[in-house]
Design an enzyme around this catalytic site. Structure first.
Site, mmCIF file in Angstrom:
data_model
loop_
_atom_site.group_PDB
_atom_site.id
_atom_site.type_symbol
_atom_site.label_atom_id
_atom_site.label_comp_id
_atom_site.label_asym_id
_atom_site.label_seq_id
_atom_site.Cartn_x
_atom_site.Cartn_y
_atom_site.Cartn_z
ATOM 1 N N LEU A 46 -39.351 16.268 14.496
ATOM 2 C CA LEU A 46 -39.371 16.980 15.767
ATOM 3 C C LEU A 46 -38.066 16.706 16.492
ATOM 4 O O LEU A 46 -37.818 15.597 16.967
ATOM 5 C CB LEU A 46 -40.564 16.519 16.609
ATOM 6 C CG LEU A 46 -41.934 16.641 15.917
ATOM 7 C CD1 LEU A 46 -43.021 16.011 16.773
ATOM 8 C CD2 LEU A 46 -42.273 18.104 15.611
ATOM 9 N N ASP A 58 10.354 2.614 6.231
ATOM 10 C CA ASP A 58 9.842 1.347 6.757
ATOM 11 C C ASP A 58 10.827 0.808 7.780
ATOM 12 O O ASP A 58 12.053 0.972 7.627
ATOM 13 C CB ASP A 58 9.632 0.331 5.631
ATOM 14 C CG ASP A 58 8.735 -0.816 6.052
ATOM 15 O OD1 ASP A 58 7.578 -0.849 5.581
ATOM 16 O OD2 ASP A 58 9.168 -1.678 6.849
ATOM 17 N N GLN A 59 10.302 0.111 8.793
ATOM 18 C CA GLN A 59 11.167 -0.461 9.826
ATOM 19 C C GLN A 59 11.986 -1.638 9.309
ATOM 20 O O GLN A 59 13.038 -1.972 9.865
ATOM 21 C CB GLN A 59 10.326 -0.930 11.017
ATOM 22 C CG GLN A 59 9.382 -2.092 10.687
ATOM 23 C CD GLN A 59 8.710 -2.659 11.923
ATOM 24 O OE1 GLN A 59 9.234 -2.543 13.023
ATOM 25 N NE2 GLN A 59 7.549 -3.273 11.735
ATOM 26 N N VAL A 97 0.822 -1.205 0.000
ATOM 27 C CA VAL A 97 0.000 0.000 0.000
ATOM 28 C C VAL A 97 0.860 1.260 0.000
ATOM 29 O O VAL A 97 0.635 2.182 -0.792
ATOM 30 C CB VAL A 97 -0.957 -0.012 1.202
ATOM 31 C CG1 VAL A 97 -1.848 1.216 1.175
ATOM 32 C CG2 VAL A 97 -1.801 -1.279 1.200
ATOM 33 N N VAL A 149 9.855 4.314 13.077
ATOM 34 C CA VAL A 149 9.148 5.505 13.535
ATOM 35 C C VAL A 149 8.967 5.411 15.046
ATOM 36 O O VAL A 149 8.448 4.423 15.567
ATOM 37 C CB VAL A 149 7.778 5.639 12.845
ATOM 38 C CG1 VAL A 149 6.992 6.809 13.430
ATOM 39 C CG2 VAL A 149 7.968 5.829 11.351
ATOM 40 N N ASP A 203 -26.012 14.792 1.204
ATOM 41 C CA ASP A 203 -27.197 15.618 1.038
ATOM 42 C C ASP A 203 -27.658 16.014 2.432
ATOM 43 O O ASP A 203 -27.652 15.217 3.361
ATOM 44 C CB ASP A 203 -28.287 14.933 0.217
ATOM 45 C CG ASP A 203 -28.873 13.706 0.886
ATOM 46 O OD1 ASP A 203 -28.160 13.051 1.683
ATOM 47 O OD2 ASP A 203 -30.036 13.374 0.589
ATOM 48 N N HIS A 229 -3.439 -16.091 10.226
ATOM 49 C CA HIS A 229 -4.043 -16.799 9.105
ATOM 50 C C HIS A 229 -3.064 -17.877 8.648
ATOM 51 O O HIS A 229 -1.856 -17.632 8.559
ATOM 52 C CB HIS A 229 -4.319 -15.798 7.979
ATOM 53 C CG HIS A 229 -4.627 -16.407 6.666
ATOM 54 N ND1 HIS A 229 -5.793 -17.077 6.418
ATOM 55 C CD2 HIS A 229 -3.927 -16.433 5.504
ATOM 56 C CE1 HIS A 229 -5.794 -17.498 5.166
ATOM 57 N NE2 HIS A 229 -4.674 -17.124 4.585
ATOM 58 N N TYR A 267 -8.377 -21.716 0.261
ATOM 59 C CA TYR A 267 -7.968 -21.318 -1.081
ATOM 60 C C TYR A 267 -6.634 -21.990 -1.393
ATOM 61 O O TYR A 267 -5.956 -22.518 -0.502
ATOM 62 C CB TYR A 267 -7.859 -19.788 -1.201
ATOM 63 C CG TYR A 267 -6.807 -19.150 -0.335
ATOM 64 C CD1 TYR A 267 -5.516 -18.942 -0.814
ATOM 65 C CD2 TYR A 267 -7.096 -18.737 0.968
ATOM 66 C CE1 TYR A 267 -4.540 -18.340 -0.020
ATOM 67 C CE2 TYR A 267 -6.131 -18.138 1.757
ATOM 68 C CZ TYR A 267 -4.852 -17.946 1.263
ATOM 69 O OH TYR A 267 -3.883 -17.367 2.044
ATOM 70 N N SER A 311 2.984 -8.043 5.801
ATOM 71 C CA SER A 311 2.152 -9.052 5.138
ATOM 72 C C SER A 311 2.338 -9.048 3.629
ATOM 73 O O SER A 311 1.998 -10.038 2.962
ATOM 74 C CB SER A 311 0.677 -8.817 5.481
ATOM 75 O OG SER A 311 0.275 -7.501 5.176
#
Length: 850
Positions: free
Chosen positions: A679, A40-41, A20, A172, A577, A223, A277, A50
């Site tokens: 109301l 990045d670390q 990402v 960070v 709206d 996972h 999968y 991941s």
């Protein structure tokens, strides 16, 4: 890529160099952004997140349009980059319910523009996947552009193609926030002052947010995945294992990254009936499993990478592979794989892992600028499948103010980081809800499904009365909102001849009482709990000018006047709206819906307000009753000394008055197309307001009304629902709302609307009614003309007052003329339908204006 220390200043800092973060950096610089730094670390490109332990499988089809669009963009981008294996994807059915589900998949794919989706027979499945036991399946769904991304190669491509500067092995340590905005990113290699920052740390998203004082609801979950030893059945594929990560610094066990970089030569497969999968890795087979109890990870205990350990990978827990621990599955992963792929029964595994990835409480990404910290953006809970698309969407949003893909603007309501309700950041809550989403990943989730945990978090003052009346509560934004009331069951007999049966998928979790409440309201009077809706108080010097700038309609109105308007983004897309009520010279009440509306819409107003204007989002501060139906005036007049006649209280006007002893702001507006009022009163008066109206209306047969009736009534009238019929991927002209736009005023998005109008409006919203069928159409199902998809169902319901099934859709303008014949595909059937003029109910507005 750089091994030096990062700079002391950058226009943009992106934290996280996985799928990402790299995508955001690539797209930002492609759009012209300069001075972008990515840190990045972990080492680059194998960061230890991941992105490098995932098998890279990409199934594009989703019931969500934005998820499908983002996935397809990702597949095209990475295919062009040469790091995507377009081998196709096949989802298998081992039950009749799953085969029905695969028909839905094909319909969604057709609606959202995926190429050549196809349903396969068992024999056709095994032509593609010869290791599958044909006797174990009923068929499959095939998407030929599905496939697999080579994670490491894709990261290398992004880094090489982007003009951003990348720094690995940089941790960070803090985010400097002051004055409500990001100032700098502190690292173990120095401070980086910045104008804006993107959190793209996925598994570490919660921890990174904490550095800025944010409670981001990002729940890590384990996972399982295994890769077999080389198999004779796959010997023709060969293998390059041992060469895929040569020369790269790899944290933890190298074999995981090594095997994940080995490509498939057969379609990727899914056995969702057993939450499984699989894909080939050269001459080995990889098998993944959600088929185990949820293994949640404390978001504060993700840890760090080292030479010995990849922090996003945990040790393989064999009991979760060999024992049935998933509460909705009666077989273990191994048992189910042994049956489906018999050749794997006795093979050994070369690689095993419990890899970590993340879920939000609703299972969707968290993207956008945070409400609490200006210029601090998030790109979280995103997998490889959607990473390219969301990188592009976020980059466009940051650079140009309009989230979009090359195919056009996109709706961000379901992914916006501001959509989460105030309680969502509590750790037990989001970890539990993330666990539920993990459990449901491959489950068939019924329409209108409701969670059973963390309920009664937010209740209106009417809750106990509603409970006594047998309310069936649905949860939205944490609020308990009645869908219908068992106390109205007697109405079903009264209106029996007007309520058709709904069978199959369309009838699940649907009650005939909803229809009866609809019809009763049209004839009598009902009370609707609107407490989940929100008021936003705008006041102070310059309030009128501010609202004029952000509202598409003219809001230079008289005190006591009400105006319907839109909030638009810079691209002219409908951000909201709203109803604007002028209470005093420099005091307005802006009303919006519930759910994600307060955070997104209220936050947008806060962001744009000048210092002299106060914007107070009153989420939960007011309780509201919708009093609707032809007898509503008679009931209301009994409870107030105020004049509520048509002359004394015209349509789209407001009064501050009393109902009994209760002070209310009364708006003569109605979302159901009947005479009525909203109301609004401070929450502490809510219970007395309900009691006053309820007691006064007993001889008028006043009834409570739930959300089910609201849905069908508003569709009959053609009233829009933000996030369903209108959102940021449509403009007001496409959405049939030109009356909510005053082009003589100056507002955000006006320039884009001028261009759109000059270019011509290619798509328009229109109602359809079914020819000779009372079945309810479901959202996301394709609308066809001469066999070609021209749109999809935005919303559907049965119109009990008009006696027809209604579906709203956007279609090309040439097909939007009333009387045009079209078809709708839904649940494997094709229905004939006709384009109609709107509104379908009470076109002369006689009921509203009486």
């Amino acid at each position: 890529m750089s091994t030096e220390a990062p700079p002391s200043q950058a226009d943009t800092v992106i934290i996280g160099a996985g799928a990402v973060g790299c995508s955001v950096a690539y797209h930002l610089t492609e759009l012209g952004a300069e001075d972008v730094t990515v840190i990045d670390q972990g080492p680059l490109p194998v960061t230890g997140g991941s992105s490098v332990h995932a098998p890279g499988i990409m199934f594009q089809t989703s019931p969500s349009k934005i998820q499908t669009k983002a996935a397809h963009y990702t597949s095209r981008l990475l295919s062009d980059a040469g790091v995507y294996d377009e081998v196709g994807g096949i989802e298998l059915a081992r039950s009749e319910d799953r085969m029905d589900f695969l028909r839905r998949r094909k319909e969604w794919a057709t609606s959202y523009g995926l190429p050549e989706p196809e349903l396969l027979s068992p024999e056709e499945v095994t032509d593609h996947l010869p290791m599958v036991d044909e006797d174990e399946i009923l068929g499959g769904y095939y998407s030929p552009t599905d496939g697999r991304v080579d994670g490491i190669a894709a990261l290398q491509w992004y880094i090489g193609e982007s003009s951003a500067d990348f720094y690995g092995s940089t941790e960070v340590t803090d985010l400097d926030v002051s004055g409500g905005e990001i100032q700098a990113v502190e690292t173990d290699k120095g401070r980086i002052e910045c104008g804006r920052c993107v959190i793209a740390t996925n598994n570490w998203g919660y921890q990174t947010g904490q550095l800025a004082g944010l409670d981001l609801p990002i729940a890590p979950v384990e996972h399982q995945y295994v890769v077999t030893e080389p198999m004779s059945e796959l010997a023709d594929a060969g293998s390059s294992v041992g060469d895929n990560t040569t020369g790269l610094d790899v944290p933890g066990e190298r074999s995981i990254a090594e095997y994940m970089s080995e490509g498939p030569h057969q379609p990727v497969g899914r056995d969702q009936d057993h939450s499984l999968y699989f894909r080939t890795h050269g001459d080995s087979l990889g098998m993944g499993s959600y088929n185990h109890e949820t293994l949640s990870v404390d978001p504060e205990a993700m840890g760090k990478n080292s030479e010995e350990r990849q922090a996003s990978v945990r040790g393989f827990t064999e009991e979760h592979w060999t024992q049935p621990t998933h509460r909705n599955r009666d077989k273990s992963a191994k048992q189910a794989f042994d049956e489906l792929l018999p050749a794997t029964r006795d093979v050994d595994y070369e690689v095993t892992e419990n890899g970590i990835f993340v879920f939000t409480p609703d299972g969707m990404p968290a993207v956008g600028e945070t409400a609490q910290v200006d210029n601090l953006w998030t790109a979280l809970a995103i997998w490889w499948t959607h990473s390219g698309g969301y990188g592009r969407i976020l980059a466009e949003w940051m650079e140009n103010g309009t989230p979009r893909l090359p195919s056009g603007p996109v709706d961000t309501g379901g992914i916006h980081v501001r959509r989460f309700e105030p309680h969502a950041g509590e750790k037990d809550y989001f970890v539990d809800r993330g666990a539920k989403r993990y459990e449901q990943v491959y489950s068939i989730v019924e329409p209108r499904w409701q969670p059973d945990d963390h309920r009664r978090l937010r209740t209106s003052p009417f809750y106990h009365q509603e409970k006594e009346l047998g309310a069936e509560f649905y949860q939205s934004g944490g609020w308990e909102s009645p869908q219908y009331y068992e106390s109205n069951a007697d109405l079903v007999d009264r209106y029996e001849d007007q309520i058709p049966e709904q069978d199959g998928w369309q009838g699940i979790n649907r009650s005939q009482i909803e229809a009866a409440e609809h019809l009763h309201t049209r004839e009598n009077v009902s009370m609707f709990d609107m407490t989940s809706f929100s008021s936003i108080m705008v006041s102070g010097e310059g309030s009128q000018g501010f609202l004029q700038r952000v509202c598409s309609n003219d809001v230079d109105i008289d005190v006591g006047q009400v105006r319907y308007s839109l909030l638009l983004n810079e691209g002219g897309g409908i951000l909201a709206d709203v109803t604007v009520v002028r209470l005093d010279d420099e005091e307005y009440m802006v009303t919006t819906g519930g759910g994600n509306s307060p955070g997104i819409h209220g936050g947008w107003l806060e962001d744009h307000a000048p210092e002299t204007v106060s914007v107070n989002i009153e989420e939960g501060a007011k309780s509201t009753i919708g009093l609707w139906g032809p007898k509503s005036r008679l009931l209301l007049q009994r409870c107030t000394d105020a004049d509520v006649t048509d002359d004394g209280f015209p349509y789209f006007r407001a009064k501050q008055m009393y109902v009994g002893e209760v002070p209310v702001i009364a708006l003569r507006v109605s979302y159901v197309g009947e005479l009525g009022w909203e109301l609004w009163t401070p929450t502490e008066y809510g219970q007395r307001l309900w009691e006053t109206l309820w007691e006064a209306g007993q001889d008028l047969d006043v009834r409570p009304m739930g959300g089910g009736a609201l849905s069908s009534m508003r569709l009959e009238k053609g009233f829009r629902l933000w996030g369903t019929d209108i959102d940021t991927d449509s403009n007001p002209f496409e959405a049939g709302l030109p009356f909510a736009v005053d082009m003589d005023t100056d507002f955000v998005g006006k320039e884009a609307l001028e261009s759109a109008k000059a270019d011509g409006i290619d798509n328009r919203i229109t109602p359809l009614t079914l020819d000779g069928s009372s079945d309810i159409m479901l959202s996301g199902r394709p609308v066809l003309k001469d066999g070609e998809a021209i749109g999809y169902v935005q919303a559907g319901d049965y119109g009990y007052s008009i006696g027809e099934s209604i579906a709203y859709t956007y279609v090309p303008s040439e097909h939007a003329e009333a009387g045009t014949s079209v078809q709708i595909q839904c649940e494997g059937e094709t229905y004939d339908a006709t384009v109609r003029d709107e509104p379908l109910f009470d076109p002369g507005r006689e009921k509203l204006l009486r």
